[in-house]
Design a protein around this motif. Sequence first.
Motif, mmCIF file in Angstrom:
data_model
loop_
_atom_site.group_PDB
_atom_site.id
_atom_site.type_symbol
_atom_site.label_atom_id
_atom_site.label_comp_id
_atom_site.label_asym_id
_atom_site.label_seq_id
_atom_site.Cartn_x
_atom_site.Cartn_y
_atom_site.Cartn_z
ATOM 1 N N PHE A 21 0.834 -1.207 0.000
ATOM 2 C CA PHE A 21 0.000 0.000 0.000
ATOM 3 C C PHE A 21 0.869 1.258 0.000
ATOM 4 O O PHE A 21 0.672 2.156 -0.824
ATOM 5 C CB PHE A 21 -0.917 0.006 1.229
ATOM 6 N N TYR A 22 1.813 1.348 0.925
ATOM 7 C CA TYR A 22 2.626 2.558 1.034
ATOM 8 C C TYR A 22 3.565 2.725 -0.160
ATOM 9 O O TYR A 22 3.879 3.853 -0.540
ATOM 10 C CB TYR A 22 3.352 2.620 2.384
ATOM 11 N N ALA A 23 3.964 1.630 -0.780
ATOM 12 C CA ALA A 23 4.757 1.723 -2.010
ATOM 13 C C ALA A 23 3.881 2.211 -3.170
ATOM 14 O O ALA A 23 4.261 3.125 -3.904
ATOM 15 C CB ALA A 23 5.385 0.373 -2.346
ATOM 16 N N THR A 24 2.710 1.630 -3.323
ATOM 17 C CA THR A 24 1.823 1.943 -4.446
ATOM 18 C C THR A 24 1.243 3.343 -4.351
ATOM 19 O O THR A 24 1.315 4.126 -5.303
ATOM 20 C CB THR A 24 0.677 0.912 -4.517
ATOM 21 N N PHE A 25 0.623 3.668 -3.244
ATOM 22 C CA PHE A 25 -0.103 4.938 -3.132
ATOM 23 C C PHE A 25 0.769 6.105 -2.682
ATOM 24 O O PHE A 25 0.488 7.245 -3.046
ATOM 25 C CB PHE A 25 -1.306 4.784 -2.193
ATOM 26 N N CYS A 26 1.790 5.849 -1.891
ATOM 27 C CA CYS A 26 2.585 6.932 -1.304
ATOM 28 C C CYS A 26 3.972 7.075 -1.917
ATOM 29 O O CYS A 26 4.705 7.999 -1.572
ATOM 30 C CB CYS A 26 2.710 6.737 0.206
ATOM 31 N N GLY A 27 4.343 6.171 -2.796
ATOM 32 C CA GLY A 27 5.662 6.246 -3.425
ATOM 33 C C GLY A 27 6.803 5.978 -2.472
ATOM 34 O O GLY A 27 7.950 6.320 -2.756
ATOM 35 N N ILE A 87 -5.309 9.479 -7.590
ATOM 36 C CA ILE A 87 -5.149 8.592 -6.435
ATOM 37 C C ILE A 87 -6.508 8.091 -5.976
ATOM 38 O O ILE A 87 -6.677 6.901 -5.676
ATOM 39 C CB ILE A 87 -4.393 9.305 -5.294
ATOM 40 N N ALA A 88 -7.506 8.971 -5.948
ATOM 41 C CA ALA A 88 -8.849 8.563 -5.531
ATOM 42 C C ALA A 88 -9.421 7.509 -6.479
ATOM 43 O O ALA A 88 -10.027 6.526 -6.032
ATOM 44 C CB ALA A 88 -9.774 9.777 -5.464
ATOM 45 N N ALA A 89 -9.225 7.680 -7.780
ATOM 46 C CA ALA A 89 -9.727 6.702 -8.752
ATOM 47 C C ALA A 89 -9.034 5.354 -8.568
ATOM 48 O O ALA A 89 -9.677 4.293 -8.593
ATOM 49 C CB ALA A 89 -9.527 7.224 -10.173
ATOM 50 N N GLN A 90 -7.713 5.382 -8.353
ATOM 51 C CA GLN A 90 -6.958 4.149 -8.132
ATOM 52 C C GLN A 90 -7.425 3.468 -6.839
ATOM 53 O O GLN A 90 -7.586 2.251 -6.785
ATOM 54 C CB GLN A 90 -5.468 4.471 -8.077
ATOM 55 N N ALA A 91 -7.657 4.265 -5.807
ATOM 56 C CA ALA A 91 -8.100 3.716 -4.520
ATOM 57 C C ALA A 91 -9.515 3.161 -4.614
ATOM 58 O O ALA A 91 -9.813 2.116 -4.021
ATOM 59 C CB ALA A 91 -8.031 4.796 -3.445
ATOM 60 N N GLU A 92 -10.377 3.839 -5.364
ATOM 61 C CA GLU A 92 -11.738 3.329 -5.530
ATOM 62 C C GLU A 92 -11.714 1.971 -6.223
ATOM 63 O O GLU A 92 -12.400 1.032 -5.808
ATOM 64 C CB GLU A 92 -12.587 4.325 -6.313
#
Length: 140
Positions: A21-27, A87-92
């Motif tokens: 998660f932290y790698a994917t969404f937060c870089g 990010i919101a679209a990816q998270a959804e």
Amino acid sequence: MRPTLTHIALHVPQLQPCIDFYATFCGMRVIHERAGKGSRIVWMAEPGKEHQFILVIMPGGQDRHLATDDYSHFGFAVESRESVDAIAAQAEAAGCLIWPPRDEPYPVGYYCGLRDPAGNYVEFSYGQPLGPGSEALPIP
């Protein structure tokens, strides 16, 4: 001498999903890992910030069950409103969006919120007087 915030340590129910998660969404990337007390301990940081601030992630924690109106969170600044939307679209699509993009008066700005695999909330914002590019903005 004044103290400097250098890290936050989290016990999480499952280590690898949180790393992903932290790698994917937060870089963020893993900068250190070791065995500790029978488990794997991981340090993650944003590239270039390895000596400033890290997340220490350790297995063995309980899932956090925050209410949707509980705004306890980690905050990440992004470079544009479009980045918040992406990010919101990816998270959804991944099933972890908890706060769709919304606009709030300064100093809050435009943001969305995600739930990490351990139940922590993570905000991605643009337009706050914090983070890269905010030096010209007044502090409230």
